[in-house]
Design a protein around this motif. Structure first.
Motif, mmCIF file in Angstrom:
data_model
loop_
_atom_site.group_PDB
_atom_site.id
_atom_site.type_symbol
_atom_site.label_atom_id
_atom_site.label_comp_id
_atom_site.label_asym_id
_atom_site.label_seq_id
_atom_site.Cartn_x
_atom_site.Cartn_y
_atom_site.Cartn_z
ATOM 1 N N TYR A 188 1.289 -0.950 -0.051
ATOM 2 C CA TYR A 188 0.164 -0.300 -0.090
ATOM 3 C C TYR A 188 0.816 1.299 0.264
ATOM 4 O O TYR A 188 1.808 1.201 0.304
ATOM 5 N N GLN A 189 0.975 2.074 -0.903
ATOM 6 C CA GLN A 189 1.138 3.275 -1.062
ATOM 7 C C GLN A 189 0.740 4.225 -1.845
ATOM 8 O O GLN A 189 0.373 3.696 -2.885
ATOM 9 N N PRO A 190 0.295 5.371 -1.112
ATOM 10 C CA PRO A 190 -0.942 7.166 -1.976
ATOM 11 C C PRO A 190 0.156 7.055 -2.754
ATOM 12 O O PRO A 190 1.561 7.998 -1.816
ATOM 13 N N ASN A 191 -0.252 8.263 -3.762
ATOM 14 C CA ASN A 191 0.313 8.591 -4.321
ATOM 15 C C ASN A 191 1.991 8.609 -4.800
ATOM 16 O O ASN A 191 2.320 9.661 -4.737
ATOM 17 N N PHE A 192 2.506 7.530 -4.358
ATOM 18 C CA PHE A 192 3.898 7.041 -5.423
ATOM 19 C C PHE A 192 4.102 7.308 -7.127
ATOM 20 O O PHE A 192 5.313 7.528 -6.650
ATOM 21 N N LEU A 193 3.438 7.822 -7.095
ATOM 22 C CA LEU A 193 3.855 7.573 -8.889
ATOM 23 C C LEU A 193 2.835 9.087 -9.432
ATOM 24 O O LEU A 193 1.451 8.470 -9.019
ATOM 25 N N ASP A 194 3.688 10.058 -9.987
ATOM 26 C CA ASP A 194 3.133 11.025 -11.158
ATOM 27 C C ASP A 194 2.205 10.629 -12.119
ATOM 28 O O ASP A 194 3.188 10.459 -13.277
ATOM 29 N N GLY A 195 1.451 9.812 -12.518
ATOM 30 C CA GLY A 195 1.136 9.224 -13.723
ATOM 31 C C GLY A 195 0.673 10.237 -14.445
ATOM 32 O O GLY A 195 0.290 10.972 -14.359
ATOM 33 N N MET A 196 0.542 9.240 -16.305
ATOM 34 C CA MET A 196 -0.155 10.742 -17.391
ATOM 35 C C MET A 196 -1.647 9.932 -17.065
ATOM 36 O O MET A 196 -2.285 11.019 -17.726
ATOM 37 N N THR A 197 -2.074 9.347 -16.463
ATOM 38 C CA THR A 197 -3.272 8.710 -16.356
ATOM 39 C C THR A 197 -4.339 8.860 -15.083
ATOM 40 O O THR A 197 -5.632 8.994 -14.475
ATOM 41 N N GLY A 198 -2.878 9.932 -13.980
ATOM 42 C CA GLY A 198 -3.611 10.086 -12.543
ATOM 43 C C GLY A 198 -2.868 10.554 -11.398
ATOM 44 O O GLY A 198 -1.699 9.653 -12.205
ATOM 45 N N LYS A 199 -2.635 10.174 -10.314
ATOM 46 C CA LYS A 199 -2.153 10.039 -9.173
ATOM 47 C C LYS A 199 -2.031 8.275 -8.426
ATOM 48 O O LYS A 199 -2.864 8.155 -8.292
ATOM 49 N N LEU A 200 -0.977 7.801 -9.123
ATOM 50 C CA LEU A 200 -1.127 6.281 -9.422
ATOM 51 C C LEU A 200 -0.938 5.959 -7.876
ATOM 52 O O LEU A 200 0.383 6.626 -7.211
ATOM 53 N N SER A 201 -1.745 5.186 -6.806
ATOM 54 C CA SER A 201 -1.517 4.644 -5.827
ATOM 55 C C SER A 201 -1.485 3.197 -5.840
ATOM 56 O O SER A 201 -2.235 2.929 -6.765
ATOM 57 N N THR A 202 -0.919 2.345 -4.921
ATOM 58 C CA THR A 202 -1.868 0.997 -4.492
ATOM 59 C C THR A 202 -2.043 0.557 -3.692
ATOM 60 O O THR A 202 -1.882 1.254 -2.575
ATOM 61 N N THR A 203 -2.427 -0.818 -3.949
ATOM 62 C CA THR A 203 -3.183 -1.539 -2.789
ATOM 63 C C THR A 203 -2.623 -2.838 -2.138
ATOM 64 O O THR A 203 -1.294 -3.476 -2.904
ATOM 65 N N ASP A 204 -2.342 -3.277 -1.011
ATOM 66 C CA ASP A 204 -1.686 -4.218 -1.057
ATOM 67 C C ASP A 204 -2.470 -5.106 -2.071
ATOM 68 O O ASP A 204 -1.471 -6.415 -1.807
ATOM 69 N N GLN A 205 -3.664 -5.713 -2.636
ATOM 70 C CA GLN A 205 -3.550 -6.501 -3.731
ATOM 71 C C GLN A 205 -3.396 -6.701 -4.434
ATOM 72 O O GLN A 205 -3.824 -6.754 -5.644
ATOM 73 N N CYS A 206 -1.987 -5.639 -4.342
ATOM 74 C CA CYS A 206 -1.340 -5.370 -5.826
ATOM 75 C C CYS A 206 -2.536 -4.754 -6.874
ATOM 76 O O CYS A 206 -2.075 -5.304 -8.404
ATOM 77 N N GLU A 207 -3.406 -3.667 -6.544
ATOM 78 C CA GLU A 207 -4.038 -3.156 -7.449
ATOM 79 C C GLU A 207 -3.264 -2.060 -7.906
ATOM 80 O O GLU A 207 -3.558 -1.231 -6.422
ATOM 81 N N VAL A 208 -3.621 -1.246 -8.499
ATOM 82 C CA VAL A 208 -3.246 0.064 -9.365
ATOM 83 C C VAL A 208 -4.194 1.402 -8.698
ATOM 84 O O VAL A 208 -5.347 1.040 -10.176
ATOM 85 N N THR A 209 -4.697 2.054 -7.639
ATOM 86 C CA THR A 209 -5.786 3.105 -8.318
ATOM 87 C C THR A 209 -5.118 4.327 -8.702
ATOM 88 O O THR A 209 -4.123 5.192 -8.621
ATOM 89 N N ARG A 210 -6.361 4.919 -8.697
ATOM 90 C CA ARG A 210 -5.676 6.314 -9.957
ATOM 91 C C ARG A 210 -6.790 7.929 -8.916
ATOM 92 O O ARG A 210 -8.102 7.435 -8.653
ATOM 93 N N THR A 211 -5.851 8.668 -8.788
ATOM 94 C CA THR A 211 -6.735 10.052 -8.246
ATOM 95 C C THR A 211 -6.496 11.098 -10.097
ATOM 96 O O THR A 211 -5.396 11.238 -10.479
ATOM 97 N N LEU A 212 -7.820 11.548 -10.481
ATOM 98 C CA LEU A 212 -7.612 12.234 -11.455
ATOM 99 C C LEU A 212 -7.578 13.944 -10.981
ATOM 100 O O LEU A 212 -8.278 14.202 -10.383
ATOM 101 N N SER A 213 -7.069 14.165 -12.072
ATOM 102 C CA SER A 213 -7.513 16.034 -12.444
ATOM 103 C C SER A 213 -8.786 16.646 -12.206
ATOM 104 O O SER A 213 -9.738 16.089 -13.408
ATOM 105 N N TRP A 214 -9.621 17.799 -11.392
ATOM 106 C CA TRP A 214 -10.421 18.056 -11.599
ATOM 107 C C TRP A 214 -10.579 19.671 -12.189
ATOM 108 O O TRP A 214 -9.327 20.337 -12.135
ATOM 109 N N GLN A 215 -11.514 19.939 -13.300
ATOM 110 C CA GLN A 215 -11.455 21.346 -14.274
ATOM 111 C C GLN A 215 -12.797 21.734 -13.922
ATOM 112 O O GLN A 215 -14.127 20.963 -13.601
#
Length: 614
Positions: free
Chosen positions: A573-600
């Motif tokens: 589990y690591q929040p906001n580990f990578l500023d990706g092109m698809t969003g701020k990427l985080s990981t979970t202990d289940q090996c899932e990559v989640t994203r936070t998007l930009s809002w306009q």
């Protein structure tokens, strides 16, 4: 006489061994294996009889609950025999409690005698109690439930429980934290509350000024990070034996995903022919072009395999023959399910998700541009703007229902004031057009969203302060004026009701009328679309540049390449580990990559940064 007595003794001993053996086998078959699915347990039940069959059925019910197949689980529960032994009865009650929590139904915990429960059963008991307290919005009870769970958690699940506990305390605002009752001897609970205060008081993001340079912004961010580290380290000194110390590196940001040391031999599995060709080809272009954007990262030796050219097991064999160390893909959901079933010895970074995220025999991680994840992100964004009663407008399809449930589940986790999310379904563009032509507007009314269904029509509600619309561009061009028509006023331009829309309706060739109608509407999208980075555009194929749906897939290819370079570290589990092109990427202990998007926010047709962007 002695011979007769010896025979009786032997008979009794044989019967005793048989009964003990049955008891041993019965208890053994009640051991739940997280790696097995419901089909496995159901097949075992079909091949068994008597009490052993019941045990397998009870385990199948647990698996069905885990897979969210509640109808099947309830049907199996209803068909269990009445004469269950004590262990079977406890297992049945625990399963009924777990279903009640998932369905947001009431459940009587007094049916249990805690003294008769094992540690693993006590863990499930307090997990049920936590679920009931979450449904009842009882913050104080939830805080104490997490501490009880920690007492009975297994070592393999302890770290994830600590992360879940921290996420609970971290999301509470100061007024809610102050309402948690902490006894004088509850040092661990006091530590969690103090840690949450410490984190909140030292993790406020800096406010950017118009004249800030990139260097200034970076310096402010680094200074803020140091202040947070100092505050948390000070807390750790005060609570040296607190369980949260095991995840302290996550809180301070000290644990990040650095690039793996060596370049990898990677097989990229994508559909390069047939109806999905455009999707696969766009991701492939992004993946291959990523090295031009990040030349400082290791090269990869990439072989591209067309998933339309051969069965999945054949493609895996080809990858093995070419000494591949990592598979990236496949893309289509049915192919991800297939490769998960095959469980190749080569690790996999799948570019989609499957319904069951249970761990597999091999290391398999998941990275997807999921509408459900986007709905979760929307719930967090809308909640951060102090909205208390959101209404979702989603299509009356299976996807629309999944989006609504995903939003509602996240909202339930965030909300501490008994508010909940509501939904109203709409038909296709033909139906919308017909209604509009007959001057039938959309009224601001909706039904509460439950875990796997929408409540009855009798629970219709109004008075919303936020509307999240998941729709296509064509649907939204009809929905917005119909909302105005139904309310007899312009919706979204006032402070009373804020409109939010998803990336699905954000297109490059939007009309001027659309931009005008959507004035002050906030929408989410990936950073590559929002920022229109010059460096990226110069490397982007011309056929992609003016199609936002393809840009998102192109960005996914770039991020997949960067994730492949960090694959060895993705399972924590690591929040906001990578500023990706698809969003701020985080990981979970289940090996899932989640994203936070930009809002306009649209301001009279111009897309401008929202001051509350994530």
């Amino acid at each position: 006489m002695n011979l007769k007595r010896s025979f009786c003794v032997m008979l009794i001993m044989s019967l005793f061994v048989f009964l003990v053996g049955c008891s041993f086998e019965s208890n053994k078959s009640l051991d739940f294996d997280e790696h097995q699915n419901s089909n496995y347990y159901l097949s075992q039940a079909d091949n068994s009889t008597g009490s052993i069959k019941v045990n397998w059925q009870l385990l199948a019910i647990r698996a069905l609950i885990k897979e969210n197949k509640f109808s099947q689980a309830n049907a199996l529960l209803a068909n269990l025999p009445l004469n269950l032994n004590a262990e079977q009865q406890k297992e049945k009650l625990l399963s009924e409690g777990e279903i009640a929590v998932k369905k947001r139904k009431k459940f009587d915990l007094n049916q249990f005698t805690l003294d008769n429960l094992t540690n693993s059963q006590l863990y499930r008991y307090y997990a049920i109690k936590l679920g009931l307290d979450i449904n009842n919005k009882d913050i104080n009870a939830q805080a104490h439930d997490y501490l009880k769970l920690e007492k009975y958690v297994s070592e393999t699940e302890k770290r994830q429980l600590l992360i879940n506990t921290w996420n609970f305390f971290r999301k509470l605002k100061s007024d809610k934290l102050g309402k948690i009752l902490v006894d004088e001897n509850e040092t661990v609970l006091r530590g969690w509350v103090d840690l949450a205060y410490t984190y909140q008081n030292n993790s406020n993001k800096h406010v950017s000024q118009d004249d800030d340079t990139p260097e200034t912004i970076a310096a402010k961010s680094e200074n803020q990070k140091q202040l947070l580290n100092q505050a948390i380290n000070s807390w750790a000194t005060q609570y040296p034996h607190h369980p949260a110390n095991e995840i302290i590196s996550i809180l301070t940001g000290g644990k990040t995903l650095s690039v793996d040391a060596n370049a990898k031999n990677v097989a990229l599995l994508l559909p390069l022919n047939g109806p999905s060709r455009i999707f696969g080809e766009t991701i492939r272009q992004g993946y291959i072009n990523a090295i031009n954007l990040f030349p400082q990262e290791p090269q990869q030796n990439v072989i591209v395999l067309d998933t339309t050219s051969a069965p999945m097991d054949t493609l895996i064999q080809q990858a093995q023959e070419q000494h591949v160390e990592l598979i990236v893909g496949p893309l289509l959901k049915n192919e991800v399910t297939k490769i998960k079933e095959l469980a190749p010895t080569i690790p996999v970074l799948a570019l989609n998700k499957v319904d069951s995220m249970a761990s597999s025999a091999n290391k398999m991680c998941f990275f997807a541009l999921s509408p459900e994840d986007e709905a979760k992100d929307a719930a967090g964004h809308i909640y951060s703007q102090n909205k208390v009663k959101p209404l979702l407008l989603v299509p009356q399809t299976d996807l629309g229902r999944r989006v609504a449930q995903s939003f509602a589940m996240e909202w339930s986790q965030l909300s501490t004031n008994n508010s909940q999310a509501y939904v109203q379904y709409f038909g296709n563009t033909t139906t919308l057009s017909a209604n509009m032509n007959h001057n039938i507007g959309i009224t601001l009314a909706g039904n509460p969203i439950l875990n796997d269904e929408v409540s009855s029509e009798g629970m219709l509600s109004t008075g919303f302060d936020a509307i999240y619309i998941y729709s296509s561009y064509d649907e939204l061009t009809l929905i917005k004026p119909m909302l105005d028509m139904g309310a007899n006023k312009t919706i979204g331009n006032s402070s009373a009701v804020t409109l939010y829309s998803s990336s699905k309706s954000h297109v490059a060739n939007a009309s001027n009328d659309f931009n005008y109608d959507m004035n002050k509407t906030e929408y989410a999208d990936i950073p590559m679309v929002i920022n229109q980075m010059d460096k990226v555009n110069t490397n982007m194929p011309s056929n992609i540049q003016k199609d936002y749906s393809l840009i998102r897939l192109y960005a996914m290819g770039i991020d997949a390449w960067r994730l492949a370079n960090r694959f060895n570290q993705l399972s924590s589990y690591q929040p906001n580990f990578l500023d990706g092109m698809t969003g701020k990427l985080s990981t979970t202990d289940q090996c899932e990559v989640t994203r936070t998007l930009s809002w306009q926010q649209y301001i009279y047709g111009d897309a401008k940064s929202d001051s509350k962007s994530e």
